[in-house]
Design a protein around this motif. Structure first.
Motif, PDB file in Angstrom:
ATOM      1  N   ASP A 135      -9.299  -8.237  30.825  1.00 39.87           N
ATOM      2  CA  ASP A 135     -10.285  -9.319  30.886  1.00 39.87           C
ATOM      3  C   ASP A 135      -9.899 -10.370  31.920  1.00 39.87           C
ATOM      4  N   GLU A 171     -18.403  -3.524  35.380  1.00 37.52           N
ATOM      5  CA  GLU A 171     -18.768  -4.900  35.704  1.00 37.52           C
ATOM      6  C   GLU A 171     -18.724  -5.152  37.215  1.00 37.52           C
ATOM      7  N   GLY A 190     -11.263   0.486  28.425  1.00 35.42           N
ATOM      8  CA  GLY A 190     -11.014  -0.860  28.932  1.00 35.42           C
ATOM      9  C   GLY A 190     -11.066  -0.902  30.452  1.00 35.42           C
ATOM     10  N   LEU A 229     -14.718  -0.428  31.699  1.00 29.01           N
ATOM     11  CA  LEU A 229     -15.505  -1.659  31.623  1.00 29.01           C
ATOM     12  C   LEU A 229     -15.304  -2.512  32.868  1.00 29.01           C
ATOM     13  N   TRP A 230     -14.090  -2.578  33.316  1.00 22.37           N
ATOM     14  CA  TRP A 230     -13.752  -3.324  34.527  1.00 22.37           C
ATOM     15  C   TRP A 230     -14.545  -2.764  35.707  1.00 22.37           C
ATOM     16  N   THR A 251     -19.429  -3.675  26.280  1.00 23.88           N
ATOM     17  CA  THR A 251     -18.049  -4.084  25.978  1.00 23.88           C
ATOM     18  C   THR A 251     -17.692  -3.915  24.502  1.00 23.88           C
ATOM     19  N   TYR A 252     -18.674  -4.081  23.597  1.00 26.03           N
ATOM     20  CA  TYR A 252     -18.313  -4.009  22.183  1.00 26.03           C
ATOM     21  C   TYR A 252     -17.777  -2.639  21.758  1.00 26.03           C
ATOM     22  N   LYS A 258     -10.900  -8.809  35.312  1.00 28.42           N
ATOM     23  CA  LYS A 258     -12.327  -8.555  35.565  1.00 28.42           C
ATOM     24  C   LYS A 258     -13.159  -9.831  35.532  1.00 28.42           C
ATOM     25  N   ASN A 267     -23.949  -7.002  28.696  1.00 27.98           N
ATOM     26  CA  ASN A 267     -22.491  -7.003  28.705  1.00 27.98           C
ATOM     27  C   ASN A 267     -21.935  -6.675  27.319  1.00 27.98           C
TER      28      ASN A 267
END
Length: 309
Positions: free
Chosen positions: A80, A147, A140, A143-144, A164-165, A83, A160
């Protein structure tokens, strides 16, 4: 040669110190507490609904899963941090990566070490455990990438959340499937349904911390998309789903233990938060009731499982 080696060793030590400082700043003790309670409550509840006559207590395998999840949550925090760098430069200029207190290369090296350790530790539990935690780590990173590729995912908070969830669901699946492999739970449909309890509990907190009656067009708030009333209502719905799912699965009306009704009574906490927000004058939703709900719910679930006879 010895001078070069000394310089190299000094550089590694400095990086380790910076990673430690990053962890102290960005991974507070309450994150670790959340991870511990999450694994215990999840495994205990899955055992309670899948083998109600067998009883449950934490084992060495449970402890190892707690350690793995705690480190994986740190790994995801590091993802996080990288990103969200562009967003943080504007809205969170004191973050370690923004200020230069740590470099992206150092975070990636720490992530690699965590990934290797988490997969190796999970492999000692079972092959399924190792595969599931590898899926969490890979998601993980995905997701980066998503985005970076999609402006919609970066800027639309609901889009998002939709992408992400699932990483939380993957961690839940890791704990449950690993516990099934090591014998703490049975893999039946009720075991899968337990995920709804933890999804609802987390999402009510997620919406509470990003709801405001003041427009925040440049920030990622759910109230920007749903309005303050809509965001509040959805958070309450998530809390209700969590409590109702537990009641349906545990069926407290068939028992005499009062503790089995506690999750339903805990709904008073998010209701209190919603009333306080609607009737109050402060712009932002009160987060304390949401935090109390998720923590006390997990503690109640652990007590439910431990007192099972």
């Amino acid at each position: 040669m010895s001078e070069v080696a000394g310089t190299s060793s000094s550089g590694v030590l400095d990086s380790v110190v910076r990673i430690g400082r990053f962890t102290a700043v960005m991974y507070k003790p309450h994150y670790v507490l959340y991870g511990v309670l999450w694994v215990l409550a999840l495994e205990g509840t899955a055992a309670l609904v899948s083998q109600p006559d067998s009883g449950w207590h934490p084992t060495g395998s449970t402890a190892l899963r707690i350690v793995v999840v705690a480190f994986v949550l740190l790994y995801l925090r590091m993802v996080d941090e990288q990103k969200d760098l562009d967003y943080d430069r504007v809205h969170n200029p004191d973050r370690p990566l923004v200020t230069g207190a740590i470099s992206a290369a150092e975070l990636r090296a720490a992530m690699a070490a965590i990934a290797i350790g988490a997969i190796a530790a999970s492999l000692t539990l079972s092959v399924i455990s190792a595969l599931m935690i590898a899926a969490v780590l890979a998601y993980g990173l995905a997701l980066w990438g998503l985005e970076r590729l999609s402006a919609t995912i970066r800027t639309d908070i609901l889009a998002n959340l939709a992408v992400t969830y699932p990483v939380q669901l993957l961690v839940t699946a890791y704990v449950v499937l690993s516990a099934a492999d090591t014998g703490e739970v049975r893999a039946i449909w009720k075991t899968a349904a337990v995920a709804l309890i933890f999804a609802g509990a987390f999402l009510q907190f997620e919406f509470a911390r990003k709801t405001s009656r003041t427009p925040r067009p440049d920030e990622h708030f759910y109230s920007n998309a749903l309005g303050a009333t809509g965001s509040t209502a959805f958070g309450l719905l998530c809390a209700a789903v969590a409590a109702a799912t537990d009641i349906v699965l545990v069926q407290p009306w068939t028992k005499t233990a009062v503790v089995d009704w506690i999750p339903l009574a805990l709904l008073l906490l998010p209701i209190w938060g919603a009333v306080k927000f609607v009737r109050g004058s402060k712009p932002d939703y009160p987060v304390v009731p949401a935090v109390l709900f998720i923590l006390t719910l997990y503690i109640a679930l652990i007590i439910q499982a431990i007192t099972l006879t």
